[in-house]
Enzyme design. Structure first.
Site, PDB file in Angstrom:
ATOM      1  N   HIS A 149      14.295  46.860  47.896  1.00 18.29           N
ATOM      2  CA  HIS A 149      13.133  45.889  47.515  1.00 18.29           C
ATOM      3  C   HIS A 149      11.811  46.423  48.147  1.00 18.29           C
ATOM      4  O   HIS A 149      10.903  46.717  47.615  1.00 18.29           O
ATOM      5  CB  HIS A 149      13.257  44.259  48.129  1.00 18.29           C
ATOM      6  CG  HIS A 149      12.357  43.643  47.828  1.00 18.29           C
ATOM      7  ND1 HIS A 149      12.308  42.055  47.768  1.00 18.29           N
ATOM      8  CD2 HIS A 149      10.956  43.892  47.048  1.00 18.29           C
ATOM      9  CE1 HIS A 149      11.314  41.545  47.077  1.00 18.29           C
ATOM     10  NE2 HIS A 149      10.456  42.603  46.808  1.00 18.29           N
ATOM     11  N   GLU A 199       4.774  48.462  45.399  1.00 16.61           N
ATOM     12  CA  GLU A 199       5.291  48.606  46.755  1.00 16.61           C
ATOM     13  C   GLU A 199       4.315  49.481  47.444  1.00 16.61           C
ATOM     14  O   GLU A 199       4.035  49.332  48.705  1.00 16.61           O
ATOM     15  CB  GLU A 199       6.650  49.031  46.662  1.00 16.61           C
ATOM     16  CG  GLU A 199       7.462  47.862  46.228  1.00 16.61           C
ATOM     17  CD  GLU A 199       7.720  46.674  47.156  1.00 16.61           C
ATOM     18  OE1 GLU A 199       7.608  46.849  48.424  1.00 16.61           O
ATOM     19  OE2 GLU A 199       7.396  45.581  46.743  1.00 16.61           O
ATOM     20  N   HIS A 256       2.333  48.091  50.702  1.00 13.18           N
ATOM     21  CA  HIS A 256       3.023  48.512  51.820  1.00 13.18           C
ATOM     22  C   HIS A 256       2.841  49.820  52.229  1.00 13.18           C
ATOM     23  O   HIS A 256       2.929  50.203  53.448  1.00 13.18           O
ATOM     24  CB  HIS A 256       4.653  47.903  51.730  1.00 13.18           C
ATOM     25  CG  HIS A 256       4.736  46.408  51.472  1.00 13.18           C
ATOM     26  ND1 HIS A 256       4.497  45.490  52.328  1.00 13.18           N
ATOM     27  CD2 HIS A 256       5.180  46.092  50.234  1.00 13.18           C
ATOM     28  CE1 HIS A 256       4.796  44.242  51.749  1.00 13.18           C
ATOM     29  NE2 HIS A 256       5.086  44.641  50.503  1.00 13.18           N
TER      30      HIS A 256
END
Length: 258
Positions: free
Chosen positions: A59, A111, A115
């Site tokens: 994830h 992502e 992040h």
């Protein structure tokens, strides 16, 4: 490149890389494909598990400051699919986008933007390519499929597991307790295992999560009040129910769900 433009480019690059995000650890999170699609359907996505996906899927690799969910979106560094072109097939297998109503690379872009840009101050994750390559390398040693299979915790349509079983199974092999998260299937009224979170130091060694207290979900929000309450057996405040949950097999049919 003209000298003035080159100077401006180098200044912008140095400014971008000089920004340092404030965070303490990585949260390496894996998700179970079957549950991803159950959640996706409930959130009105078209979901399909790609044919090459047969294990837990990444994830994300999330820089995390103790006591918070973030940081996020630390730098304005656009995602470029060409940068990771030579690892796309590996990403498609181990970091799969299962939402068929989105572009193939949209999950990776999300992502990276949210992040990955916060991990750029570490040499090991200083670029888009290095960030995704490192996550794939971490997965090789912490694949939840292998860790659970080693302790005879297998997907089943009927067997009910509890949090402590999964926590202990993984702790016995990596030395630290993971965080186990569940989701609720509104159609079947069953609870399903959803995510395994393993905390890592900035040198990518598994460490205790007990200081991070990341109780806010990153993407899919789950209300434990829909169930029988969160499990008191979990060290890290898992939202999984007291009476256990299912670990459902990946469907043989990969038709679109939702």
């Amino acid at each position: 490149m003209f000298p003035a433009m080159k100077t401006l480019f180098l200044f912008a690059l140095c400014f971008t890389l000089s920004q340092s995000a404030d965070w303490d650890i990585f949260t390496f999170t894996q998700e179970w494909p079957t549950t991803v699609c159950v959640q996706g359907e409930q959130e009105h996505h078209k979901c399909v598990i790609p044919d090459g996906v047969s294990t837990w899927s990444i994830h994300g690799l999330w820089p995390t400051k103790y006591g918070t969910e973030g940081p996020t979106e630390c730098r304005q560094v656009p995602f470029d699919a060409n940068v990771i072109k030579n690892i796309t097939s590996e990403l498609s297998k181990f970091w799969a986008n299962m939402y068929a109503d989105t572009s193939d690379t949209s999950f990776w872009e999300h992502e990276w933007t949210k992040h990955g840009t916060c991990a750029m101050d570490l040499p090991a994750t200083a670029t888009e390519y290095l960030y995704f390559r490192k996550a794939l390398d971490v997965m090789k040693g912490l694949d939840a499929t292998i860790l659970l299979n080693n302790k005879n915790i297998m997907p089943s349509d009927t067997k009910v597991y509890n949090v402590s079983q999964l926590e202990t199974a993984i702790q016995d092999q990596i030395g630290v307790v993971p965080r186990i998260e569940c989701a609720y299937d509104q159609k079947t009224r069953k609870h399903l295992v959803y995510e395994v979170e393993i905390c890592l130091s900035k040198t990518f060694k598994p460490i205790s999560c007990d200081q991070s207290k990341r109780y806010v979900r990153h993407h899919h929000h789950y209300n434990p009040n829909e169930s029988n309450g969160s499990s008191g057996s979990s060290k890290y405040n898992s939202n999984c129910p007291h009476d256990g949950f299912l670990y459902p097999p990946i469907p043989k049919s990969r038709d679109i769900i939702g």
